[in-house]
Design an enzyme around this catalytic site. Structure first.
Site, short mmCIF file in Angstrom:
data_model
loop_
_atom_site.label_atom_id
_atom_site.label_comp_id
_atom_site.label_asym_id
_atom_site.label_seq_id
_atom_site.Cartn_x
_atom_site.Cartn_y
_atom_site.Cartn_z
N HIS A 452 77.88 145.57 90.63
CA HIS A 452 79.31 145.89 90.53
C HIS A 452 79.90 145.22 89.29
CE1 HIS A 452 83.63 145.32 92.25
NE2 HIS A 452 83.56 146.34 91.41
N LEU A 463 79.79 139.74 87.21
CA LEU A 463 79.00 140.84 87.78
C LEU A 463 78.63 140.43 89.20
CD1 LEU A 463 77.23 143.46 87.54
CD2 LEU A 463 75.39 141.98 86.76
N GLU A 464 78.89 141.33 90.16
CA GLU A 464 78.40 141.11 91.52
C GLU A 464 77.10 141.89 91.68
OE1 GLU A 464 82.14 140.54 94.57
OE2 GLU A 464 81.85 142.56 93.81
N VAL A 465 76.05 141.21 92.09
CA VAL A 465 74.79 141.90 92.39
C VAL A 465 74.63 141.94 93.90
CG1 VAL A 465 72.28 141.62 92.32
CG2 VAL A 465 73.61 141.44 90.22
#
Ligand code: 3H9
Length: 709
Positions: A452, A463-465
């Site tokens: 994301h 950044l969201e993983v």
């Protein structure tokens, strides 16, 4: 006998000193290192065979990272911190007054105390390598350059240029530093040693470098006469206050240290600088900013899962969807990671628009002389695209950035699986849809993950993983590793609706509708949040994100979490009226010529509400913030983030939760669970069960525990 940091050897009259701090990835000045420097300089002074000194770093890509941050956070009193700065200043003074010439060869990061040391030397050579950055980042840690940086830099390059660097805590790449006069010579890394040693030798032979003082009429008017300088300081103070809104004391203190020194001379300036350093070093703001520094540093090494296998190095990236997000990811990937990028969209005109948008950050760099023409051509050639999946067979990673709709995303996943290699990773750039749902359509669900990104991709640092239940550990490492290559701070979060950032934003954004209905004005709501330290208020944030996007997110959140995170009808009504936020020129606010033009009164009519006083500002703020803290605590209880650290960094880098408050969870700790629970209970009684304190906070209140013990 060599100490833990310094060694030297003699070459034809020049002592070549190498700074290479044992058991540390970077060189830094601790008290012990400083003592070793002083002892070494004494030995060099006494050694008759030594005519000049040339100092280098023994680390491959780091020169000196400044004072040892771990050491100064242990300082208990302002007086002790002041003493530390004064000792640092004495060491720099010893270098400047050293009877033999000292030249320094800089390659890699030269920051804080590291730059202060370089400024104290008699001659500075730097490599033209991108890793060579010179700067004074101290204000980002809530302190100021305390080892004479506030005095030396303005004297070398002029007050205006020095304030630009000191007040923003900025670093400059070597070519810019050279243009500004911070370094005397710019060379290729291969000849750094030779050129620096030769300069030291020439200095020993009596040669004196001729430095241009910052030139031009403007410099004469503004840097060299007291009246002009007063204007410069007044303007700088105004800018600092605009930027910090008074929440960060360090830039103003740094300004004072510089101004005092230029007015009353170096000795007085140094005294003031040390005193202010002492005061700042023990502030809560500095503690919080230092915690953030260490948290982000830890995250650079953390793959978010236990026993993470090494990541696969992504060399070829493919992207489905050439819209705003897709092209943003593509542009960042070529600029930051230099990977080959293949884009696909439904038709060629869209692809062409996407490719042009992806090139935009590169165009910008060329315009600003940040890259050479040949470098531009090389990077631009990495981009290609088409309306089919040609080229996807070579991709190591495919990122999907299509419309936020489950069936569309699943369709894209099926098509990509048919075209891509079996070992390619498929990442969905969804902001809310659970990855497991998307992966239901996969033949190889273990290769599917969420990445994301936040918009605009080139500027947003987070950044969201999101691994789903079946995602392979190696896929997580690869996504995290690639995110880092893009320059992002990466947190790994659990696959639940809204993940972390949108989950905790939901109550904050939803509260806008309730407040408007109760007669609050749009300006008041935003002002309350900005006063707390958010970069923009929630209404402006909605406009920036896009009201159509916000509507989609809120539908998913409402469906997943029920009444607690149910949005009011307001945003949907605006979308229906064609108001999509900034991108369409109209949202809650009007926009024109790239600027926000004030609230559109028509919005109140559309929403059927009237600003008529409404709740008090303090009440608005408590509702906005406590709702968010409550949801953040609940999400921690649901293990959405692995640690409170990840949660706080996610909120700070994802939407600008005020860094000086340390993040929502640190802020909750500062308030104390008992107080927060009492506030939430009052709000729940007054405004409804959405404010009911979550179990995590209640438990903390009962036990007197915290997120950070
Ligand atoms: C100062 O200088 C005050 C003076 O004006 C006045 C004094 C009186 N201290 O980031 P990385 C550690 S204030 C302690 O992953 P990279 C870091 O924690 C200082 N530790 O590497 C990590 O430890 P670990 C002003 C430090 O290559 C390891 O080094 N200077 C320091 O991605 C590797 O770091 C700054 O604010 C330090 N100063 O980036 C510069 N620096 O491996 C802060 C690093 O145990 N540093 N560490 O987790 C940076 O910006 C980056 O670390 C740097 C390297 C660009 C240097």
């Amino acid at each position: 006998m060599p100490g833990p940091a310094l060694t030297w050897e003699l070459a034809d009259g020049v002592a070549i000193v190498t700074f290479d701090l044992k058991d540390s990835p970077v060189n830094k000045f601790s008290r012990a290192v400083k003592d070793e420097f002083l002892a070494t300089f004494t030995a060099l002074e006494q050694d008759r065979a030594v005519r000049a000194i040339a100092v280098f770093s023994g680390k491959p890509d780091n020169f000196i990272a400044g004072a040892d941050i771990e050491e100064f956070v242990t300082i208990g009193s302002a007086a002790e911190a002041e003493r530390l700065a004064a000792e640092g200043q004495e060491m720099m003074d010893r270098v400047t007054r050293f009877p033999k010439p000292v030249a320094v060869g800089i390659h890699g990061a030269c920051l804080g105390g590291g730059l202060e040391f370089a400024l104290a030397c008699h001659y500075r050579v730097a490599t033209d390598h991108p890793k060579t950055q010179l700067g004074l980042p101290e204000v980002q840690l809530g302190i100021l350059p305390g080892a004479s940086g506030c005095q030396r830099l303005p004297r070398l390059i002029g007050a205006r240029a020095a304030l630009d660097i000191i007040l923003a805590g900025r670093s400059e790449r070597a070519p810019k530093a050279f243009r500004l006069g911070m370094v005397d010579e710019l060379v290729h890394p291969a000849i750094l040693q030779d050129i620096t040693i030769a300069a030291a030798r020439r200095l020993a032979d009596g040669w004196r470098p001729r430095r241009r003082r910052p030139g031009g009429v403007l410099a004469w008017l503004l840097d060299r006469n007291p009246l002009g300088r007063r204007l410069v300081f007044r303007a700088a103070r105004r800018q600092v206050l605009e930027r910090t809104k008074g929440h960060y004391p360090a830039p103003l203190a740094a300004l004072e240290a510089v101004e005092h020194g230029l007015k009353h001379g170096m000795a007085e300036g140094l005294k003031r600088e040390a005193r202010l350093f002492g005061q700042l070093a023990v502030t809560d703001v500095s503690r919080k900013l230092v915690q953030i520094f260490f948290a982000t540093t830890q995250l650079k090494k953390d793959f978010g899962i236990p026993n993470a296998p090494p990541p696969t190095a992504v060399q070829r990236l493919a992207i489905v969807g050439a819209g705003f997000m897709g092209s943003g990811i593509a542009g960042t990937a070529i600029v930051q990671a230099g990977v080959d990028v293949r884009m696909k969209d439904a038709d060629l005109p869209r692809v062409a628009t996407g490719l042009a948008a992806a090139r935009a950050p590169l165009d910008d760099r060329l315009r600003r002389h940040r890259i050479a023409k040949y470098e531009y051509a090389r990077l631009a050639a990495l981009l290609s695209g088409g309306d089919g999946y040609a080229g996807f067979g070579r991709a190591d990673l495919v990122i999907e950035a299509v419309f936020e709709d489950l069936s569309v995303k699943q369709q894209v996943l099926r098509e990509v699986e048919a075209a891509a290699r079996d070992d390619a990773v498929f990442a969905s750039n969804t902001s809310t849809i659970p990855i497991a749902r998307i992966a239901e359509a996969a033949r190889r669900p273990e290769r599917v993950i969420g990445m994301h990104f936040f918009s605009p991709v080139d500027r947003m640092p987070l950044l969201e993983v999101i691994p789903a239940a079946r995602t392979a550990p190696g896929v997580v490492s690869t996504a995290v590793g690639f995110g880092r290559r893009l320059g992002k701070t990466v947190i790994v979060v659990k696959d639940t609706p809204g993940f972390w950032v949108n989950r905790i934003l939901a109550p904050y954004a939803n509260e806008v509708g309730h407040l408007l209905a109760e007669g609050a004005s749009i300006e008041e709501i935003d002002a309350a949040a900005v006063g707390f330290g958010f970069p923009v208020g929630p209404v402006t944030l909605l406009d920036e994100v896009g009201l159509d996007v916000a509507e989609k997110v809120s539908q998913v959140m409402g469906a997943a979490f029920g009444e607690r995170l149910q949005a009011t009808a307001g945003v949907a009504a605006l979308v229906k009226a064609g108001r999509l936020g900034r991108k369409s020129g109209r949202g809650f606010y009007r926009y024109g010529g790239g600027k926000k033009r004030g609230v559109d009164p028509a919005v109140y009519e559309l929403l059927g509400v009237h600003p008529n006083g409404g709740p008090r500002l303090a009440e608005i703020l408590q509702r906005l913030v406590d709702g968010m803290l409550n949801e953040a605590a609940r999400a921690v209880g649901d293990s959405v983030v692995g640690t409170p650290r990840d949660g706080d960094i996610g909120a700070i880098f994802g939407f600008g939760f005020p860094p000086f408050r340390g993040g929502p969870l640190r802020h909750a700790d500062d308030l104390g669970a008992a107080r927060l629970v009492a506030e939430l209970e009052r709000l729940a009684e007054r405004y409804g069960p959405r404010f009911a304190p979550c179990e995590v906070l209640q438990e903390q209140a009962r036990r007197g525990s915290k997120f950070y013990p």
